[in-house]
Write a protein that holds these residues in place. Structure first.
Motif, short mmCIF file in Angstrom:
data_model
loop_
_atom_site.label_atom_id
_atom_site.label_comp_id
_atom_site.label_asym_id
_atom_site.label_seq_id
_atom_site.Cartn_x
_atom_site.Cartn_y
_atom_site.Cartn_z
N THR A 1 38.51 -49.14 100.34
CA THR A 1 39.15 -50.34 99.81
C THR A 1 40.35 -50.77 100.64
O THR A 1 40.48 -51.94 101.02
N VAL A 2 41.25 -49.86 100.93
CA VAL A 2 42.45 -50.21 101.70
C VAL A 2 42.07 -50.60 103.12
O VAL A 2 42.67 -51.50 103.71
N ALA B 1 42.68 -34.10 94.38
CA ALA B 1 41.99 -34.84 93.32
C ALA B 1 42.41 -34.31 91.97
O ALA B 1 42.51 -33.08 91.78
N PRO B 2 42.68 -35.17 90.98
CA PRO B 2 43.17 -34.69 89.68
C PRO B 2 42.18 -33.79 88.95
O PRO B 2 42.58 -32.97 88.13
N TRP B 3 40.89 -33.91 89.27
CA TRP B 3 39.90 -33.06 88.61
C TRP B 3 39.73 -31.72 89.32
O TRP B 3 39.03 -30.84 88.84
N ARG C 1 44.34 -45.51 93.26
CA ARG C 1 43.00 -46.08 93.16
C ARG C 1 42.22 -45.29 92.11
O ARG C 1 42.50 -44.12 91.84
N VAL C 2 41.26 -45.94 91.52
CA VAL C 2 40.40 -45.30 90.52
C VAL C 2 39.20 -44.70 91.23
O VAL C 2 38.55 -45.35 92.05
N GLN C 3 38.92 -43.45 90.94
CA GLN C 3 37.82 -42.74 91.58
C GLN C 3 36.99 -42.05 90.50
O GLN C 3 37.51 -41.60 89.48
N MET D 1 39.08 -41.44 87.12
CA MET D 1 40.43 -40.92 87.13
C MET D 1 41.21 -41.63 88.24
O MET D 1 40.62 -42.19 89.16
N THR D 2 42.53 -41.60 88.14
CA THR D 2 43.38 -42.25 89.12
C THR D 2 43.85 -41.23 90.15
O THR D 2 44.30 -40.13 89.80
N ARG D 3 43.74 -41.61 91.41
CA ARG D 3 44.16 -40.75 92.51
C ARG D 3 45.16 -41.50 93.37
O ARG D 3 45.04 -42.72 93.55
#
Length: 209
Positions: free
Chosen positions: A27-28, A146-148, A185-187, A195-197
């Protein structure tokens, strides 16, 4: 790790999945490259080729490098399906051992992180040296795990944009900083949850004169 081990590691990672990535350009990357005059581009760690193919569709001539032959085979197939096979040169390279020759109007390093030992700072300095006068260097990376999977980066240091800029050791007065920040960003996590990263981006332009 030696060169063969690096290649085997990434070939194994890609072989575990039919598609390791979404198939969409970052995206970026799209945000920052849209509006640039098409020219020559170098895509470092191109993976399955989404960014390179996006560029080729918009008139760029792309050199795309990755360490994984499995990823590059997929990328070449996707480029052929997209009708841009003649606009992308795919190179299998361990960037720690061999860096592509030439100067480019755009050099992109998107999420160039590896749990295998890699001299990332040296590679990015080579990336900066490969930018032609008036050209752009775009480096996007993770700002944290990654949050997960908070332990999933395997101890890999994830530098801030300021740390990346300092490590490049660029000559004073020759470069202009166009972007240096963190962004969210949402992943989609492996379990399907969104989740948001947090990632970061550094965009530089080599002055023409």
């Amino acid at each position: 790790m030696d060169d063969t081990t690096h290649q085997e590691y990434w070939d194994s990672r890609y072989s575990e999945h039919h598609h390791m990535w979404s198939g969409d350009p970052n995206t970026v990357f799209v945000e920052e490259v849209t509006g640039l005059e098409p020219g020559t581009a170098l895509d470092l760690g191109c993976g399955e080729g989404a960014d390179a193919i996006w560029l080729a569709k918009r008139g760029w001539r792309v050199t795309a490098a990755d360490i994984s032959g499995v990823a590059l085979e997929r990328a070449a197939r996707h480029a052929d399906e997209a009708g841009v096979a003649d606009r992308v040169d795919w190179l299998r390279r361990d960037l720690a051992e061999s860096f592509p020759e030439g100067r480019y109007d755009l050099v992109s390093a998107q999420f160039l992180h590896s749990p295998a030992e890699m001299p990332r700072e040296e590679v990015l300095r080579a990336a900066a040296a490969a930018v032609a006068p008036g050209g752009t260097l775009l480096i996007v990376g993770h700002a944290g795990p990654a949050p997960w999977n908070p332990d999933g980066e395997g101890g890999v240091h994830l530098p801030t944009p300021e740390e990346v800029l300092e490590s490049l050791g660029l000559p004073a007065g020759e470069w202009e900083t166009l972007r240096s920040d963190e962004h969210e960003r949402v992943q989609t996590a492996p379990d399907g949850k969104t989740m948001t990263r947090t990632d970061n981006a550094l965009k530089l332009r080599r002055k023409a004169g």
